[in-house]
Design an enzyme around this catalytic site. Structure first.
Site, mmCIF file in Angstrom:
data_model
loop_
_atom_site.group_PDB
_atom_site.id
_atom_site.type_symbol
_atom_site.label_atom_id
_atom_site.label_comp_id
_atom_site.label_asym_id
_atom_site.label_seq_id
_atom_site.Cartn_x
_atom_site.Cartn_y
_atom_site.Cartn_z
ATOM 1 N N LYS A 34 15.199 -51.607 20.294
ATOM 2 C CA LYS A 34 15.362 -50.239 20.803
ATOM 3 C C LYS A 34 14.693 -50.082 22.172
ATOM 4 O O LYS A 34 15.287 -49.568 23.113
ATOM 5 C CB LYS A 34 14.728 -49.245 19.817
ATOM 6 C CG LYS A 34 14.528 -47.858 20.389
ATOM 7 C CD LYS A 34 13.752 -46.950 19.456
ATOM 8 C CE LYS A 34 12.269 -47.043 19.569
ATOM 9 N NZ LYS A 34 11.622 -46.200 20.579
ATOM 10 N N ASN A 35 13.446 -50.534 22.293
ATOM 11 C CA ASN A 35 12.708 -50.293 23.534
ATOM 12 C C ASN A 35 13.305 -51.035 24.720
ATOM 13 O O ASN A 35 13.135 -50.622 25.854
ATOM 14 C CB ASN A 35 11.228 -50.676 23.361
ATOM 15 C CG ASN A 35 10.496 -49.652 22.495
ATOM 16 O OD1 ASN A 35 11.031 -48.590 22.196
ATOM 17 N ND2 ASN A 35 9.272 -49.980 22.098
ATOM 18 N N ARG A 104 11.382 -39.384 25.276
ATOM 19 C CA ARG A 104 10.416 -39.685 26.337
ATOM 20 C C ARG A 104 10.935 -40.753 27.296
ATOM 21 O O ARG A 104 10.701 -40.705 28.507
ATOM 22 C CB ARG A 104 9.137 -40.165 25.654
ATOM 23 C CG ARG A 104 7.902 -39.845 26.361
ATOM 24 C CD ARG A 104 6.737 -40.608 25.819
ATOM 25 N NE ARG A 104 6.061 -41.216 26.937
ATOM 26 C CZ ARG A 104 5.356 -40.551 27.810
ATOM 27 N NH1 ARG A 104 5.193 -39.249 27.692
ATOM 28 N NH2 ARG A 104 4.791 -41.161 28.826
ATOM 29 N N CYS A 128 3.040 -36.343 22.826
ATOM 30 C CA CYS A 128 3.916 -36.439 21.665
ATOM 31 C C CYS A 128 3.047 -36.664 20.441
ATOM 32 O O CYS A 128 1.830 -36.556 20.517
ATOM 33 C CB CYS A 128 4.956 -37.528 21.837
ATOM 34 S SG CYS A 128 4.266 -39.144 21.735
ATOM 35 N N ARG A 133 0.441 -38.670 26.659
ATOM 36 C CA ARG A 133 1.019 -39.871 27.272
ATOM 37 C C ARG A 133 1.244 -39.591 28.747
ATOM 38 O O ARG A 133 2.330 -39.184 29.168
ATOM 39 C CB ARG A 133 2.306 -40.272 26.541
ATOM 40 C CG ARG A 133 1.993 -40.781 25.138
ATOM 41 C CD ARG A 133 3.222 -41.077 24.339
ATOM 42 N NE ARG A 133 3.809 -42.366 24.647
ATOM 43 C CZ ARG A 133 4.826 -42.884 23.955
ATOM 44 N NH1 ARG A 133 5.334 -42.232 22.936
ATOM 45 N NH2 ARG A 133 5.326 -44.067 24.276
ATOM 46 N N ASP A 320 2.627 -50.735 17.869
ATOM 47 C CA ASP A 320 3.756 -50.259 17.065
ATOM 48 C C ASP A 320 3.755 -50.837 15.645
ATOM 49 O O ASP A 320 4.502 -50.363 14.785
ATOM 50 C CB ASP A 320 5.084 -50.607 17.750
ATOM 51 C CG ASP A 320 5.356 -49.706 18.950
ATOM 52 O OD1 ASP A 320 4.635 -48.715 19.112
ATOM 53 O OD2 ASP A 320 6.280 -50.006 19.726
ATOM 54 N N VAL A 342 -4.595 -48.520 21.927
ATOM 55 C CA VAL A 342 -3.571 -48.231 22.938
ATOM 56 C C VAL A 342 -3.262 -46.736 23.012
ATOM 57 O O VAL A 342 -3.213 -46.152 24.092
ATOM 58 C CB VAL A 342 -2.285 -49.050 22.673
ATOM 59 C CG1 VAL A 342 -1.214 -48.742 23.712
ATOM 60 C CG2 VAL A 342 -2.592 -50.545 22.677
ATOM 61 N N ARG A 412 15.177 -42.659 14.689
ATOM 62 C CA ARG A 412 15.028 -42.929 16.120
ATOM 63 C C ARG A 412 14.935 -44.432 16.366
ATOM 64 O O ARG A 412 15.313 -44.907 17.429
ATOM 65 C CB ARG A 412 13.740 -42.294 16.652
ATOM 66 C CG ARG A 412 13.772 -40.801 16.823
ATOM 67 C CD ARG A 412 12.499 -40.335 17.514
ATOM 68 N NE ARG A 412 12.222 -41.257 18.610
ATOM 69 C CZ ARG A 412 11.011 -41.735 18.913
ATOM 70 N NH1 ARG A 412 9.955 -41.355 18.237
ATOM 71 N NH2 ARG A 412 10.848 -42.577 19.911
HETATM 72 C C1 UD1 Z 1 6.096 -48.357 25.293
HETATM 73 C C2 UD1 Z 1 6.965 -48.377 24.040
HETATM 74 C C3 UD1 Z 1 6.144 -47.964 22.808
HETATM 75 C C4 UD1 Z 1 4.900 -48.837 22.685
HETATM 76 C C5 UD1 Z 1 4.112 -48.832 23.994
HETATM 77 C C6 UD1 Z 1 2.923 -49.786 23.989
HETATM 78 C C7 UD1 Z 1 9.143 -47.814 24.950
HETATM 79 C C8 UD1 Z 1 10.266 -46.848 25.001
HETATM 80 N N1 UD1 Z 1 8.068 -47.443 24.241
HETATM 81 O O1 UD1 Z 1 5.671 -47.010 25.495
HETATM 82 O O2 UD1 Z 1 6.962 -48.127 21.658
HETATM 83 O O3 UD1 Z 1 4.072 -48.318 21.671
HETATM 84 O O4 UD1 Z 1 4.979 -49.235 25.088
HETATM 85 O O5 UD1 Z 1 3.327 -51.070 23.673
HETATM 86 O O6 UD1 Z 1 9.246 -48.920 25.468
HETATM 87 N N2 UD1 Z 1 -0.648 -44.696 30.263
HETATM 88 C C9 UD1 Z 1 -1.311 -44.023 31.260
HETATM 89 N N3 UD1 Z 1 -0.612 -43.668 32.376
HETATM 90 C C10 UD1 Z 1 0.690 -43.969 32.550
HETATM 91 C C11 UD1 Z 1 1.368 -44.660 31.513
HETATM 92 C C12 UD1 Z 1 0.669 -45.020 30.378
HETATM 93 O O7 UD1 Z 1 -2.496 -43.733 31.141
HETATM 94 O O8 UD1 Z 1 1.274 -43.613 33.594
HETATM 95 C C13 UD1 Z 1 -1.375 -45.072 29.008
HETATM 96 C C14 UD1 Z 1 -0.781 -44.389 27.773
HETATM 97 O O9 UD1 Z 1 -1.302 -43.109 27.612
HETATM 98 C C15 UD1 Z 1 -1.183 -45.327 26.662
HETATM 99 C C16 UD1 Z 1 -1.141 -46.687 27.342
HETATM 100 O O10 UD1 Z 1 -1.163 -46.448 28.743
HETATM 101 O O11 UD1 Z 1 -2.490 -45.047 26.243
HETATM 102 C C17 UD1 Z 1 0.081 -47.497 26.973
HETATM 103 O O12 UD1 Z 1 1.242 -46.808 27.354
HETATM 104 P P1 UD1 Z 1 2.554 -47.561 27.858
HETATM 105 O O13 UD1 Z 1 2.317 -49.025 27.849
HETATM 106 O O14 UD1 Z 1 2.980 -46.933 29.123
HETATM 107 O O15 UD1 Z 1 3.573 -47.194 26.715
HETATM 108 P P2 UD1 Z 1 5.029 -46.595 26.883
HETATM 109 O O16 UD1 Z 1 5.734 -47.289 27.993
HETATM 110 O O17 UD1 Z 1 4.960 -45.118 26.906
#
Ligand code: UD1
Length: 458
Positions: A34-35, A104, A128, A133, A320, A342, A412
């Site tokens: 999915k991701n 998202r 969320c 996030r 996850d 995380v 989802r």
């Molecule tokens: C993606 C995955 C999700 C998975 C996560 C971590 C998708 C659609 N979703 O989510 O299933 O759980 O990776 O493996 O691919 N952060 C910041 N600033 C930012 C972006 C992120 O502080 O601009 C922080 C977030 O709050 C979180 C951490 O970084 O604590 C990890 O987030 P991130 O790796 O960005 O996850 P997603 O891409 O949202």
């Protein structure tokens, strides 16, 4: 007659009914990731040619992403697990709040829209169910590439104001190896002028999959899967055909399903390297895991003992799978500790598992678990996608029947889950009957006992 009159009927939304305690056998088939699929669909906006994406799971998140692309002016044709996208005539740079709110990952469109149209207007995706996030790393990356970005009334407005409307390559160092931010910058820099480097980049397999597809579209991306990615901007990208990698999170969920039901099964197709941390924890807690051909693993659970895990970015233990692994530890011999590093609020399953007889005490980001002999079927609800998977695994292993509500989360991210589990021997069905007699409900009183067991675990 009088007994009929005393049966109370209660409203329950569509739900799963699970008869616990049935072993699994055979093969559990893994769908496309999915991701990966979500970000690949957004990347289709980068070319005017047609893109064919294969092995796409049929999920509600994918439906929403298709709707977003249509809304932007793309043509989207779906055929079972393939999606064909043509973005020649995209004209709309603005995403409606309603769609962004329900997905998202819609924020992934910002980079491609900026590149194709020179502007993008996307409402903030917000927090969320698993905590705040932020998107600061995405925004900082786009600004570094030369975009003007402002956030006004919770809407992110990004523009490229240069004459030729092209972003400029640069060196970007992420504060945290965010998966989403790495993907946003990667997509935005493919057609930028000159060279971009992303340091402290996320190394998740989904990023490697994105880079692979972009390269087959004519991009020049080097080093995806390492901490430093180099991108040389090109003039245009072309169409291609790409097959999505197997979903490592679904595969991991199935391996844990085998372990929690103490059933030997085969899981695949999968890429074992994508699951190294999970495989090694499953082995450490008492499962024997071997290759079954090139793309499948055979898992044989023995005595399961408690082991500690701490989630971290790839190649560490994936956040996850933290919740599903906690369900397993709830039934393991001895104690264990699970630390979530995380996301800040990813422990919603703890309460539901305790309702089923688990003995888990939560202290900030750490769950202290004392394994119990068996979980008891209950009426339980998922609060987010992965906690839903965790709870269903617990229901599979529990003594007695369970009712699971929270299908809107489950659907989802898990394609045809109950069908796959039924084929492997589980007794699980989707029910749409909104009212049921109170007498057919699983035992709900267990939660009271567990308030005491939680205290004991502490
Ligand atoms: C993606 C995955 C999700 C998975 C996560 C971590 C998708 C659609 N979703 O989510 O299933 O759980 O990776 O493996 O691919 N952060 C910041 N600033 C930012 C972006 C992120 O502080 O601009 C922080 C977030 O709050 C979180 C951490 O970084 O604590 C990890 O987030 P991130 O790796 O960005 O996850 P997603 O891409 O949202």
């Amino acid at each position: 007659m009088s007994s009929v009159a005393t049966i109370k009927r209660e409203f329950i939304p569509p739900h799963l009914e699970v008869k616990g305690g049935h072993p699994l056998s055979g093969v559990l088939k893994v769908s496309g990731a999915k991701n990966s699929a979500l970000v690949l669909m957004a990347a289709a906006l980068l070319t005017k040619e047609t893109l064919l994406i294969k092995n796409v799971p049929q999920l509600t998140d994918i439906e929403v992403m298709s709707e977003i692309l249509l809304n932007l002016g793309a043509k989207v044709a779906k055929r079972s697990n393939s999606i064909e996208i043509n973005s020649t005539s995209i004209h709309n740079a603005e995403l409606p709040y309603k769609l962004v709110h329900s997905l998202r990952a819609s924020f992934f469109c910002i980079g491609p829209l900026l590149t194709r149209l020179g502007e993008a207007k996307i409402p903030l995706p917000g927090g969320c169910n698993i905590g705040a996030r932020p998107i600061d790393e995405h925004i900082n990356g786009l600004k570094a590439l030369g975009a003007e970005v402002e956030i006004n009334k919770d809407v992110v407005k990004a523009q490229v104001l240069t004459k030729n409307k092209r972003l400029r390559g640069t060196n970007i160092t992420l504060k945290y190896p965010s998966v989403g931010a790495t993907e946003t910058i990667l997509m935005a820099s493919c057609l930028a002028l000159g060279k971009t480097t992303i340091s402290n980049a996320a190394r998740e397999p989904e990023i490697q999959d994105l880079a692979k597809m972009l390269n087959s579209m004519g991009a020049k991306v080097y080093g995806a899967g390492t901490k430093k990615i180099k991108i040389i901007g090109v003039e245009a990208l072309k169409g291609t055909s790409h097959s999505v990698i197997p979903d490592r999170i679904e595969a991991g969920t199935f391996l844990i399903a085998a372990a929690i039901t103490r059933s030997p099964i085969i899981v695949g197709p999968l890429i074992p390297n994508h699951l190294s941390a999970v495989i090694s924890k499953l082995q450490e807690c008492g499962c024997s895991i071997s290759h079954h051909g090139n793309h499948h693993l055979k898992i044989t659970p023995r005595d399961i003992s408690g082991v500690d895990i701490t989630t971290s970015p790839f190649p560490g233990f994936p956040t996850d799978l933290q919740a599903p692994f906690m369900s397993l530890m709830a039934t393991a011999k001895g104690s264990s500790k699970i630390k979530e590093k995380v996301f800040e609020k990813r422990m919603q399953h703890v309460f539901e598992l305790n309702k089923m007889g688990a003995c888990i005490y939560l202290e900030k980001d750490t769950a202290h678990i004392k394994g119990v002999k068996e979980l008891i079927g209950s009426h339980v609800a998922g609060g987010d996608l992965r906690s839903s998977a965790a709870i269903i695994l617990a229901c599979l292993s529990a003594k007695g029947n369970s009712i699971f509500t929270g299908l809107e989360h489950l659907d989802r991210g898990y394609e045809k889950l109950e069908e796959k589990l039924t084929n492997a021997g589980s007794i699980i069905s989707r029910e749409f009957d909104h009212t049921r007699s109170r007498s057919s409900f699983p035992n709900k009183t267990i939660s009271e006992d567990n308030i005491n067991t939680q205290k004991k675990a502490a």
